[in-house]
Design a protein around this motif. Structure first.
Motif, PDB file in Angstrom:
ATOM      1  N   TRP A  43       6.786  16.352  20.673  1.00 11.23           N
ATOM      2  CA  TRP A  43       7.022  17.731  20.233  1.00 11.23           C
ATOM      3  C   TRP A  43       8.392  17.859  19.576  1.00 11.23           C
ATOM      4  CZ3 TRP A  43       2.582  19.638  20.033  1.00 11.23           C
ATOM      5  CH2 TRP A  43       1.707  19.803  21.099  1.00 11.23           C
ATOM      6  N   THR A  44       9.389  17.267  20.214  1.00  8.61           N
ATOM      7  CA  THR A  44      10.767  17.390  19.713  1.00  8.61           C
ATOM      8  C   THR A  44      10.920  16.751  18.349  1.00  8.61           C
ATOM      9  OG1 THR A  44      11.615  17.354  21.985  1.00  8.61           O
ATOM     10  CG2 THR A  44      13.184  16.874  20.233  1.00  8.61           C
ATOM     11  N   MET A  45      10.408  15.535  18.187  1.00  8.84           N
ATOM     12  CA  MET A  45      10.581  14.830  16.917  1.00  8.84           C
ATOM     13  C   MET A  45       9.849  15.542  15.785  1.00  8.84           C
ATOM     14  SD  MET A  45      12.636  12.618  17.874  1.00  8.84           S
ATOM     15  CE  MET A  45      12.818  11.875  16.263  1.00  8.84           C
ATOM     16  N   VAL A  46       8.649  16.032  16.064  1.00  2.44           N
ATOM     17  CA  VAL A  46       7.904  16.748  15.021  1.00  2.44           C
ATOM     18  C   VAL A  46       8.644  18.017  14.611  1.00  2.44           C
ATOM     19  CG1 VAL A  46       5.766  18.005  14.513  1.00  2.44           C
ATOM     20  CG2 VAL A  46       5.673  15.814  15.719  1.00  2.44           C
ATOM     21  N   ARG A  47       9.262  18.674  15.596  1.00  2.00           N
ATOM     22  CA  ARG A  47       9.971  19.922  15.287  1.00  2.00           C
ATOM     23  C   ARG A  47      11.248  19.674  14.497  1.00  2.00           C
ATOM     24  NH1 ARG A  47      10.491  22.823  20.953  1.00  2.00           N
ATOM     25  NH2 ARG A  47      11.200  24.614  19.722  1.00  2.00           N
ATOM     26  N   ARG A  50      11.061  18.794  10.733  1.00  2.00           N
ATOM     27  CA  ARG A  50      10.712  19.925   9.860  1.00  2.00           C
ATOM     28  C   ARG A  50       9.607  19.556   8.862  1.00  2.00           C
ATOM     29  NH1 ARG A  50      14.152  23.744  11.184  1.00  2.00           N
ATOM     30  NH2 ARG A  50      16.248  23.217  11.916  1.00  2.00           N
ATOM     31  N   LEU A  51       8.558  18.968   9.395  1.00  2.00           N
ATOM     32  CA  LEU A  51       7.415  18.621   8.562  1.00  2.00           C
ATOM     33  C   LEU A  51       6.609  19.875   8.250  1.00  2.00           C
ATOM     34  CD1 LEU A  51       6.268  15.461  10.553  1.00  2.00           C
ATOM     35  CD2 LEU A  51       7.624  15.500   8.462  1.00  2.00           C
ATOM     36  N   PRO A  52       6.163  20.035   7.026  1.00  2.00           N
ATOM     37  CA  PRO A  52       5.375  21.222   6.671  1.00  2.00           C
ATOM     38  C   PRO A  52       4.159  21.359   7.585  1.00  2.00           C
ATOM     39  CG  PRO A  52       5.981  19.980   4.709  1.00  2.00           C
ATOM     40  CD  PRO A  52       6.350  19.128   5.871  1.00  2.00           C
ATOM     41  N   VAL A  53       3.942  22.560   8.044  1.00  2.00           N
ATOM     42  CA  VAL A  53       2.809  22.931   8.898  1.00  2.00           C
ATOM     43  C   VAL A  53       2.934  22.308  10.294  1.00  2.00           C
ATOM     44  CG1 VAL A  53       0.300  22.984   9.180  1.00  2.00           C
ATOM     45  CG2 VAL A  53       1.308  23.164   6.885  1.00  2.00           C
ATOM     46  N   LEU A  54       3.145  20.993  10.387  1.00  2.00           N
ATOM     47  CA  LEU A  54       3.189  20.322  11.686  1.00  2.00           C
ATOM     48  C   LEU A  54       4.329  20.841  12.556  1.00  2.00           C
ATOM     49  CD1 LEU A  54       2.354  16.591  10.845  1.00  2.00           C
ATOM     50  CD2 LEU A  54       0.900  18.273  11.993  1.00  2.00           C
ATOM     51  N   SER A  55       5.499  21.026  11.963  1.00  2.00           N
ATOM     52  CA  SER A  55       6.640  21.509  12.736  1.00  2.00           C
ATOM     53  C   SER A  55       6.380  22.909  13.279  1.00  2.00           C
ATOM     54  CB  SER A  55       7.905  21.512  11.871  1.00  2.00           C
ATOM     55  OG  SER A  55       8.285  20.191  11.548  1.00  2.00           O
ATOM     56  N   GLN A  56       5.813  23.770  12.440  1.00  2.00           N
ATOM     57  CA  GLN A  56       5.493  25.121  12.894  1.00  2.00           C
ATOM     58  C   GLN A  56       4.413  25.095  13.972  1.00  2.00           C
ATOM     59  OE1 GLN A  56       5.781  24.125   9.801  1.00  2.00           O
ATOM     60  NE2 GLN A  56       7.177  25.498   8.685  1.00  2.00           N
ATOM     61  N   ALA A  57       3.435  24.201  13.795  1.00  2.00           N
ATOM     62  CA  ALA A  57       2.373  24.087  14.795  1.00  2.00           C
ATOM     63  C   ALA A  57       2.927  23.595  16.132  1.00  2.00           C
ATOM     64  CB  ALA A  57       1.287  23.139  14.297  1.00  2.00           C
ATOM     65  N   GLY A  60       4.851  26.391  17.773  1.00  5.53           N
ATOM     66  CA  GLY A  60       3.909  27.361  18.326  1.00  5.53           C
ATOM     67  C   GLY A  60       3.257  26.858  19.603  1.00  5.53           C
ATOM     68  N   ALA A  61       2.926  25.566  19.632  1.00  3.73           N
ATOM     69  CA  ALA A  61       2.304  24.990  20.828  1.00  3.73           C
ATOM     70  C   ALA A  61       3.255  25.034  22.013  1.00  3.73           C
ATOM     71  CB  ALA A  61       1.868  23.556  20.546  1.00  3.73           C
ATOM     72  N   VAL A  62       4.512  24.696  21.768  1.00  5.92           N
ATOM     73  CA  VAL A  62       5.510  24.715  22.844  1.00  5.92           C
ATOM     74  C   VAL A  62       5.688  26.127  23.382  1.00  5.92           C
ATOM     75  CG1 VAL A  62       7.969  24.417  23.350  1.00  5.92           C
ATOM     76  CG2 VAL A  62       6.731  22.650  22.095  1.00  5.92           C
ATOM     77  N   ILE A  63       5.784  27.098  22.491  1.00  7.17           N
ATOM     78  CA  ILE A  63       5.947  28.494  22.911  1.00  7.17           C
ATOM     79  C   ILE A  63       4.723  28.957  23.707  1.00  7.17           C
ATOM     80  CG2 ILE A  63       6.112  30.876  22.077  1.00  7.17           C
ATOM     81  CD1 ILE A  63       7.754  29.762  19.715  1.00  7.17           C
ATOM     82  N   PHE A  64       3.541  28.577  23.240  1.00 12.81           N
ATOM     83  CA  PHE A  64       2.306  28.979  23.934  1.00 12.81           C
ATOM     84  C   PHE A  64       2.229  28.358  25.319  1.00 12.81           C
ATOM     85  CE2 PHE A  64      -2.116  28.148  25.085  1.00 12.81           C
ATOM     86  CZ  PHE A  64      -2.629  29.442  25.073  1.00 12.81           C
TER      87      PHE A  64
END
Length: 218
Positions: A43-47, A50-57, A60-64
């Motif tokens: 989760w941390t590395m993807v965030r 700042r990869l398009p779409v993946l970082s936001q996803a 969002g998953a972490v927040i959920f």
């Protein structure tokens, strides 16, 4: 016999049964911790990349995950997913629920560790033209480990205690064994008390050990 009296013979007779449940409790905690630590790093590395779409996803998953109760997620894995054709054993569902839920918290710990690394470290690696694997394995991760290990260890203790919730999806861990013994004998004082003592006898020494590790890292 008064249900609120204490029967030492009965209490001690529960130990073998509670020990069998403790084995599953420890297994679920260790396996869930591995899932949480590995997935939290993902989760941390993807965030941070700042990869398009993946970082936001991922954000969002972490927040959920952090915003919904663990017991709801347990029920989702065990009772809802079979309706979609994915049936898991109680223990597997419990491990996944624990690991994925706490991966959201460990992700924040990793992020804090990365932010604590001085920018000069990254700049020095760039100037020296170090290969990326060496930057991470030789420079960044050792510094992060010193920062995040005590906090990760704290969540392992939390997971150990929270594993009692796995009894709600029929995992025969220690709390389930205590409750089952209570229903059989119509006496809950001894089973619940003995289970609580066993939880404490393991979690408290672990807390002392992790505080020692924290001082060593400091």
């Amino acid at each position: 016999m008064n249900a609120f009296s204490w029967d030492w013979a009965y209490a001690l007779s529960l130990l073998p049964r509670l020990a069998r449940g403790l084995e599953l409790t420890v297994l679920a905690t260790l396996a869930g911790s591995l899932v949480a630590a590995a997935l939290g790093f993902v989760w941390t590395m993807v965030r941070i990349w700042r990869l398009p779409v993946l970082s936001q996803a991922a954000s969002g998953a972490v927040i959920f995950l952090r915003g919904t109760p663990l017991i709801v997620q347990l029920f989702f894995w065990f009772y809802v997913l079979p309706l979609a054709g994915l049936k898991l054993s109680p223990l597997t569902a419990g491990i996944l629920a624990l690991g994925i839920y706490y991966s959201s918290y460990m992700s924040e710990i990793y992020r804090a560790g990365l932010e604590a690394v001085p920018p000069g470290q990254w700049e020095a690696c760039l100037v020296l033209s170090l290969p990326l694997p060496r930057v991470w394995l030789g420079v960044i991760l050792p510094q992060i480990a010193r920062i995040v290990t005590p906090m990760l260890a704290t969540y392992v203790i939390v997971m150990f205690k929270e594993s009692a919730l796995l009894s709600t999806i029929t995992v025969t861990e220690m709390f389930w064994q205590a409750m089952d013994a209570g229903y059989e004998s119509f006496r809950f004082v001894e089973p619940i008390t003995m289970a609580g003592i066993l939880y404490w006898l393991i979690s408290y020494p672990l807390a002392i050990l992790f505080r020692y590790v924290e001082r060593r890292f400091a």
